[in-house]
Design a protein around this motif. Structure first.
Motif, mmCIF file in Angstrom:
data_model
loop_
_atom_site.group_PDB
_atom_site.id
_atom_site.type_symbol
_atom_site.label_atom_id
_atom_site.label_comp_id
_atom_site.label_asym_id
_atom_site.label_seq_id
_atom_site.Cartn_x
_atom_site.Cartn_y
_atom_site.Cartn_z
ATOM 1 N N CYS A 283 41.814 40.225 43.858
ATOM 2 C CA CYS A 283 43.538 40.137 43.783
ATOM 3 C C CYS A 283 43.838 39.015 44.428
ATOM 4 N N GLN A 284 43.343 38.784 45.723
ATOM 5 C CA GLN A 284 43.761 37.768 46.927
ATOM 6 C C GLN A 284 43.329 36.475 46.448
ATOM 7 N N VAL A 285 42.440 36.501 45.636
ATOM 8 C CA VAL A 285 42.222 35.101 45.040
ATOM 9 C C VAL A 285 43.293 34.562 44.311
ATOM 10 N N PHE A 286 43.815 35.718 43.249
ATOM 11 C CA PHE A 286 44.806 35.043 42.309
ATOM 12 C C PHE A 286 46.370 35.026 43.100
ATOM 13 N N GLU A 287 46.397 35.892 44.008
ATOM 14 C CA GLU A 287 47.606 35.997 44.965
ATOM 15 C C GLU A 287 47.766 34.497 45.635
ATOM 16 N N ASN A 288 46.731 34.126 45.976
ATOM 17 C CA ASN A 288 46.903 32.753 46.669
ATOM 18 C C ASN A 288 46.740 31.376 45.847
ATOM 19 N N ASP A 289 46.539 31.464 44.497
ATOM 20 C CA ASP A 289 46.880 30.548 43.445
ATOM 21 C C ASP A 289 48.052 30.575 42.969
ATOM 22 N N GLU A 290 48.717 29.446 43.322
ATOM 23 C CA GLU A 290 50.396 29.003 43.018
ATOM 24 C C GLU A 290 50.288 29.003 41.408
ATOM 25 N N ALA A 291 49.378 28.656 40.568
ATOM 26 C CA ALA A 291 49.366 28.636 39.137
ATOM 27 C C ALA A 291 49.321 30.236 38.589
ATOM 28 N N CYS A 292 49.106 31.221 39.573
ATOM 29 C CA CYS A 292 49.179 32.384 39.004
ATOM 30 C C CYS A 292 50.538 32.940 39.250
ATOM 31 N N LYS A 293 51.250 33.466 38.016
ATOM 32 C CA LYS A 293 52.966 33.819 38.237
ATOM 33 C C LYS A 293 52.770 35.455 38.382
ATOM 34 N N GLY A 294 51.733 35.981 37.823
ATOM 35 C CA GLY A 294 51.633 37.663 37.932
ATOM 36 C C GLY A 294 50.504 38.072 37.557
ATOM 37 N N ILE A 295 50.353 39.409 38.366
ATOM 38 C CA ILE A 295 48.907 40.268 38.150
ATOM 39 C C ILE A 295 49.452 41.330 37.689
ATOM 40 N N TYR A 296 48.637 41.615 36.745
ATOM 41 C CA TYR A 296 48.686 42.843 35.892
ATOM 42 C C TYR A 296 47.289 43.673 36.212
ATOM 43 N N LEU A 297 47.417 44.931 36.934
ATOM 44 C CA LEU A 297 46.085 45.463 37.133
ATOM 45 C C LEU A 297 46.015 46.690 36.410
ATOM 46 N N VAL A 298 44.927 46.796 35.838
ATOM 47 C CA VAL A 298 44.547 47.829 35.064
ATOM 48 C C VAL A 298 43.546 49.105 35.993
ATOM 49 N N ALA A 299 43.940 50.364 36.045
ATOM 50 C CA ALA A 299 43.407 51.165 36.966
ATOM 51 C C ALA A 299 43.209 52.612 36.246
ATOM 52 N N ASN A 300 42.211 53.299 36.844
ATOM 53 C CA ASN A 300 42.179 54.753 36.419
ATOM 54 C C ASN A 300 43.314 55.421 37.003
ATOM 55 N N PHE B 189 33.915 37.246 43.583
ATOM 56 C CA PHE B 189 33.761 35.928 44.023
ATOM 57 C C PHE B 189 34.059 34.646 43.258
ATOM 58 N N ILE B 190 34.949 34.963 42.365
ATOM 59 C CA ILE B 190 35.572 33.932 41.679
ATOM 60 C C ILE B 190 36.446 33.066 42.276
ATOM 61 N N LYS B 191 35.947 31.716 42.072
ATOM 62 C CA LYS B 191 36.733 30.753 43.106
ATOM 63 C C LYS B 191 37.808 29.875 42.403
ATOM 64 N N GLN B 192 38.759 29.317 43.102
ATOM 65 C CA GLN B 192 39.725 28.596 42.477
ATOM 66 C C GLN B 192 39.550 27.479 41.600
ATOM 67 N N LYS B 193 38.566 26.985 41.827
ATOM 68 C CA LYS B 193 37.946 25.803 41.163
ATOM 69 C C LYS B 193 37.699 26.178 39.540
ATOM 70 N N GLU B 194 36.950 27.312 39.493
ATOM 71 C CA GLU B 194 36.445 27.732 38.251
ATOM 72 C C GLU B 194 37.655 28.423 37.428
ATOM 73 N N ILE B 195 38.663 29.092 37.905
ATOM 74 C CA ILE B 195 39.794 29.542 37.618
ATOM 75 C C ILE B 195 40.781 28.357 36.859
ATOM 76 N N THR B 196 40.641 27.246 37.666
ATOM 77 C CA THR B 196 41.813 26.014 37.185
ATOM 78 C C THR B 196 40.773 25.564 35.871
ATOM 79 N N LYS B 197 39.665 25.512 36.055
ATOM 80 C CA LYS B 197 38.800 24.821 34.945
ATOM 81 C C LYS B 197 38.892 25.727 33.675
#
Ligand SMILES: Nc1ccn([C@@H]2O[C@H](COP(=O)(O)OP(=O)(O)OP(=O)(O)O)[C@@H](O)[C@H]2O)c(=O)n1
Ligand SMILES: C[C@](O)(CO)[C@H](O)COP(=O)(O)O
Length: 241
Positions: free
Chosen positions: A37-54, A113-121
């Motif tokens: 979640c921290q990777v997406f929290e730190n990505d300004e292009a990410c406007k919202g996180i929806y987390l699916v949990a047990n 270990f997803i990285k910003q570069k691949e998210i943007t791509k």
């Protein structure tokens, strides 16, 4: 380019064989799903996180999101029996809250270990092509086997190992899940639904480090990847878990 992300954390982690759900295991006193979640929290292009949990882990996860200041989480959604169902429940929640047709990235919480570069791509590719996935070329020879006998060696020049995030327009992937349910499609990744409906899916080269924590040996690799990306702290003590 802006997007919402669906982070999947409602599995059981059975192949990991630990006492708790693998996405709640810790690397340097931080749960795997929080790293993700921290990777997406730190990505300004990410406007919202929806987390699916047990269902039984929702309170624990809510507390963790507060503790680690993950502020972009719009909803923690109860997952389903299979990953496909969990994705659909997450998409339903996202659709109910969206007054437009946003770009949505669907990502395994077990891939920290997803990285910003691949998210943007992958997001830019989906924006252009409608649907896009991350994948890496397979490095081993792949054979079809039955009853411990080789049946066929598959030409690996066209084989890719698929990762997440997978990126789509919300309406595209939501409708594909609805249609897939009607037709009884059973899939292990979301792009398969579009493929079975004859729709194109672009492939974007990913990073071999974007592993999915699945079996115990992945935890050893995770410790090294964490050091590689965060400096040499050897706090990830998997024997504690
Ligand atoms: N019903 C499910 C099953 C899986 N997942 C999530 O989808 C991702 C990929 O699934 P997988 O690696 O198979 O996780 P598990 O199902 O937990 O693993 P196992 O099959 O070993 O139980 C994980 O982040 C997992 O938490 C989910 O949200 N809902
Ligand atoms: C979505 C995925 O990570 C792409 O490789 C994979 O299909 C998930 O499979 P799992 O069995 O649910 O881990």
């Amino acid at each position: 380019m802006a997007y919402n992300v669906l982070v999947l954390a409602a599995g059981k982690g059975q192949r990991m064989g630990k006492e708790k759900n693998k996405v709640l295991l810790e690397i340097k006193q931080t749960p795997v799903v929080i790293h993700t979640c921290q990777v997406f929290e730190n990505d300004e292009a990410c406007k919202g996180i929806y987390l699916v949990a047990n269902k039984r882990e929702i309170d624990e996860i809510q507390d963790l999101l507060t503790e680690f200041h993950i502020t972009k989480v719009k909803q923690v959604v109860e997952g389903g029996r299979e990953r496909q169902e969990s994705v659909f429940f997450g998409l339903q929640a996202m659709k109910e809250e969206s007054n437009h047709d946003p770009l949505v990235l669907i990502h395994d919480g077990a891939r920290p270990f997803i990285k910003q570069k691949e998210i943007t791509k992958v997001a830019l590719s989906a924006e252009k092509m409608g649907a896009a996935i991350l994948a890496v070329k397979v490095k081993d020879t792949i054979k079809k086997v039955s009853h411990h006998q080789v049946q066929e060696t598959i030409d690996r020049s066209s084989l890719w190992a698929v990762q997440t995030p997978q990126a789509f327009r919300l309406s595209t992937i939501y409708n594909a899940h609805v249609e897939g349910e009607k037709r009884g499609f059973v899939v292990t990744d979301d792009a398969s639904l579009l493929e079975q409906l004859g729709k194109p899916v672009a492939v974007v080269e990913g990073d071999y480090q974007n592993i999915k924590l699945t079996t115990p040996e992945d935890l050893i690799l995770a410790e090294h990847y964490f050091e590689l990306n965060h400096g040499g702290n050897r706090d990830a003590d998997w024997t504690r878990i």
